[in-house]
Design a protein around this motif. Structure first.
Motif, PDB file in Angstrom:
ATOM      1  N   LYS A   1      56.526  49.827  39.129  1.00 42.24           N
ATOM      2  CA  LYS A   1      55.694  48.681  38.761  1.00 42.24           C
ATOM      3  C   LYS A   1      54.741  48.220  39.857  1.00 42.24           C
ATOM      4  CE  LYS A   1      58.463  46.635  35.048  1.00 42.24           C
ATOM      5  NZ  LYS A   1      59.060  47.884  34.595  1.00 42.24           N
ATOM      6  N   ILE A   2      55.077  48.413  41.120  1.00 45.97           N
ATOM      7  CA  ILE A   2      54.186  47.929  42.183  1.00 45.97           C
ATOM      8  C   ILE A   2      52.792  48.554  42.094  1.00 45.97           C
ATOM      9  CG2 ILE A   2      53.774  47.965  44.671  1.00 45.97           C
ATOM     10  CD1 ILE A   2      56.627  47.190  45.130  1.00 45.97           C
ATOM     11  N   PRO A   3      52.651  49.880  41.883  1.00 42.78           N
ATOM     12  CA  PRO A   3      51.290  50.428  41.761  1.00 42.78           C
ATOM     13  C   PRO A   3      50.494  49.811  40.613  1.00 42.78           C
ATOM     14  CG  PRO A   3      52.869  52.180  42.162  1.00 42.78           C
ATOM     15  CD  PRO A   3      53.671  50.947  41.880  1.00 42.78           C
ATOM     16  N   ALA A   4      51.149  49.569  39.484  1.00 40.04           N
ATOM     17  CA  ALA A   4      50.451  48.944  38.347  1.00 40.04           C
ATOM     18  C   ALA A   4      50.038  47.518  38.693  1.00 40.04           C
ATOM     19  CB  ALA A   4      51.352  48.955  37.109  1.00 40.04           C
ATOM     20  N   ILE A   5      50.871  46.813  39.457  1.00 40.46           N
ATOM     21  CA  ILE A   5      50.538  45.449  39.880  1.00 40.46           C
ATOM     22  C   ILE A   5      49.338  45.467  40.822  1.00 40.46           C
ATOM     23  CG2 ILE A   5      51.333  43.500  41.287  1.00 40.46           C
ATOM     24  CD1 ILE A   5      54.119  43.921  40.130  1.00 40.46           C
ATOM     25  N   VAL A   6      49.356  46.387  41.792  1.00 40.22           N
ATOM     26  CA  VAL A   6      48.248  46.469  42.755  1.00 40.22           C
ATOM     27  C   VAL A   6      46.931  46.752  42.032  1.00 40.22           C
ATOM     28  CG1 VAL A   6      47.306  47.737  44.725  1.00 40.22           C
ATOM     29  CG2 VAL A   6      49.752  47.159  44.656  1.00 40.22           C
ATOM     30  N   ALA A   7      46.961  47.694  41.100  1.00 43.15           N
ATOM     31  CA  ALA A   7      45.743  48.007  40.341  1.00 43.15           C
ATOM     32  C   ALA A   7      45.275  46.802  39.529  1.00 43.15           C
ATOM     33  CB  ALA A   7      46.001  49.195  39.419  1.00 43.15           C
ATOM     34  N   ALA A   8      46.222  46.093  38.921  1.00 42.54           N
ATOM     35  CA  ALA A   8      45.870  44.922  38.115  1.00 42.54           C
ATOM     36  C   ALA A   8      45.278  43.810  38.990  1.00 42.54           C
ATOM     37  CB  ALA A   8      47.101  44.401  37.368  1.00 42.54           C
ATOM     38  N   ILE A   9      45.815  43.633  40.191  1.00 42.31           N
ATOM     39  CA  ILE A   9      45.274  42.638  41.128  1.00 42.31           C
ATOM     40  C   ILE A   9      43.825  42.989  41.476  1.00 42.31           C
ATOM     41  CG2 ILE A   9      45.439  41.735  43.484  1.00 42.31           C
ATOM     42  CD1 ILE A   9      48.503  42.130  43.258  1.00 42.31           C
ATOM     43  N   ALA A  10      43.604  44.265  41.794  1.00 40.01           N
ATOM     44  CA  ALA A  10      42.254  44.706  42.174  1.00 40.01           C
ATOM     45  C   ALA A  10      41.255  44.487  41.043  1.00 40.01           C
ATOM     46  CB  ALA A  10      42.286  46.174  42.583  1.00 40.01           C
TER      47      ALA A  10
ATOM     48  N   PHE B   1      38.194  52.795  47.604  1.00 37.52           N
ATOM     49  CA  PHE B   1      39.001  51.609  47.366  1.00 37.52           C
ATOM     50  C   PHE B   1      38.426  50.410  48.121  1.00 37.52           C
ATOM     51  CE2 PHE B   1      42.804  54.712  47.175  1.00 37.52           C
ATOM     52  CZ  PHE B   1      42.481  55.063  45.877  1.00 37.52           C
ATOM     53  N   SER B   2      38.574  49.240  47.534  1.00 37.30           N
ATOM     54  CA  SER B   2      38.167  48.007  48.194  1.00 37.30           C
ATOM     55  C   SER B   2      39.085  47.754  49.396  1.00 37.30           C
ATOM     56  CB  SER B   2      38.278  46.835  47.212  1.00 37.30           C
ATOM     57  OG  SER B   2      38.115  45.607  47.878  1.00 37.30           O
ATOM     58  N   ALA B   3      38.499  47.321  50.514  1.00 35.64           N
ATOM     59  CA  ALA B   3      39.270  47.129  51.742  1.00 35.64           C
ATOM     60  C   ALA B   3      40.432  46.162  51.569  1.00 35.64           C
ATOM     61  CB  ALA B   3      38.350  46.638  52.864  1.00 35.64           C
ATOM     62  N   GLU B   4      40.276  45.193  50.681  1.00 32.16           N
ATOM     63  CA  GLU B   4      41.303  44.167  50.512  1.00 32.16           C
ATOM     64  C   GLU B   4      42.613  44.711  49.949  1.00 32.16           C
ATOM     65  OE1 GLU B   4      38.204  43.854  49.466  1.00 32.16           O
ATOM     66  OE2 GLU B   4      37.394  42.299  50.803  1.00 32.16           O
ATOM     67  N   ILE B   5      42.583  45.908  49.340  1.00 34.29           N
ATOM     68  CA  ILE B   5      43.835  46.431  48.774  1.00 34.29           C
ATOM     69  C   ILE B   5      44.447  47.547  49.620  1.00 34.29           C
ATOM     70  CG2 ILE B   5      43.163  45.789  46.431  1.00 34.29           C
ATOM     71  CD1 ILE B   5      42.812  48.847  45.883  1.00 34.29           C
TER      72      ILE B   5
END
Length: 372
Positions: free
Chosen positions: A127-136, A321-325
């Motif tokens: 789930k963490i990768p899906a969360i990171v993508a959703a945040i971005a 990728f955006s630097a923030e992630i």
């Protein structure tokens, strides 16, 4: 001040572990050299190794992949939570909060038995990768993309991030960085996870402790700062002047030096090679040449080697990728190591409670408030 203690616990061996070995010859996960794993393994296979102390058979790997894919989909409450997060909030702060929230929807959250730890480990890794993508995507006002259960962890992250099926080369490049980041002994965030696990806190609390520590500029945040530095420098010709000004002010140059590796980080050659090839493909050779020039100058002037954060940040930049992630991607890879350490800590647990050296005043007498 007393010098009988070790500031930062440098070179202090505080526990025994069978997960990761770091020495001047290299880095191994459960006995396997990291360069071999990066060249030949997948992230799922490496995660299985870290969690189970052995490489999987084909059947075991297939079963593990199916378990992970079955947990890709985020709870509705988590996706709704993301939609209400301020877009300007730092992604690592959001990730920390959402990992904590995940525990609210996990029936196994407070169960530290072996089977429950396995189930939670699978859920968290998935789930963490899906969360990171959703945040971005939320930061960029883009709608949520549901996970694709037919993809690998790295592939699903890229799909959820872009809404497009990833090409094999991009997926493999990301996966390689994730393998290199998956585990690294008792770094600050892993130690935070083990300290928290030693109190018999639940797995999600341990993960929150780890991710909170990882956010710091002197730990996971270094990859973003290092890449921002390279973009600021602009070209190899500007390196001497930039470094001279920074070093004169005794400022930290992000991405250099390591508490353990004194002769160079064994992960760097793999990443440097990937970045070189990717920079040529993306017509971004100038930033790679700038990175190489900074690396050479730092070794010459300060005898400091580049570490994994230096080139991983550049790899993520070249992947678009955006630097923030960047640090969030670090977290989704290092989750495998965190979970292995949490499990190992609980196997033969002892509360971690070091002592401090007192340096304050002594012998003072209490004075009534009116006479102070």
């Amino acid at each position: 001040m007393s010098t009988d203690h070790h500031a930062g616990l440098e070179d202090i061996e505080v526990l025994e572990s069978a997960i990761c070995d770091i020495n001047q010859k290299g880095l191994t996960f459960r006995g396997y050299d990291i360069t071999e794993l990066a060249a030949h393994s997948t992230f799922e296979e490496t995660a299985y190794l870290l969690l189970n102390d052995q490489l999987p058979s084909q059947k075991e790997l297939n079963d593990f992949r199916r378990e992970l894919a079955a947990e890709y989909i985020l709870p509705r409450e988590i996706t709704e939570h993301i939609n209400h997060v301020p877009r300007e909030a730092h992604p690592m702060a959001v990730l920390r909060t959402l990992i904590s929230s995940l525990g609210l929807y996990d029936a196994d959250a407070a169960d530290n038995s072996g089977p429950a730890l396995h189930r939670k480990s699978v859920r968290i890794l998935a789930k963490i990768p899906a969360i990171v993508a959703a945040i971005a995507r939320h930061r960029n006002a883009k709608s949520h993309v549901e996970s694709n259960v037919d993809l690998s962890i790295a592939g699903n992250f890229l799909y959820c991030l872009t809404g497009k099926l990833p090409d094999a080369e991009t997926e493999r490049l990301l996966e390689t960085t994730m393998i290199l980041y998956a585990e690294h002994e008792l770094n600050a965030s892993t130690f935070a996870a083990r300290i928290t696990a030693a109190t018999q806190a639940d797995t999600y609390s341990c993960m929150v402790a780890a991710v909170s520590a990882l956010q710091g500029n002197l730990h996971g945040g270094a990859n973003q700062r290092a890449t921002e530095m390279l973009l600021t420098i602009g070209s190899p010709a500007n390196v001497p002047e930039y470094l001279a000004a920074k070093l004169k002010k005794k400022e930290i140059i992000m991405g250099f030096g390591h508490r353990v590796y004194k002769s160079g980080d064994p992960r760097v050659p793999v990443l440097r090679s990937l970045c070189k090839a990717l920079s040529e493909k993306k017509n971004e050779k100038q930033i790679f040449d700038t990175a190489a020039a900074v690396e050479a100058e730092m070794l010459k002037q300060k005898k400091l080697h580049a570490n994994v954060d230096y080139y991983s940040g550049l790899a993520y930049y070249l992947l678009g990728f955006s630097a923030e992630i960047y640090t969030c991607i670090f977290a989704m890879a290092r989750a495998a190591g965190y979970l292995a350490h949490i499990s190992e800590q609980l196997d033969e647990n002892k509360l971690i409670r070091p002592r401090g050296v007192y340096t304050g005043k002594k012998g003072l007498k209490y004075q009534p408030l009116g006479s102070r």
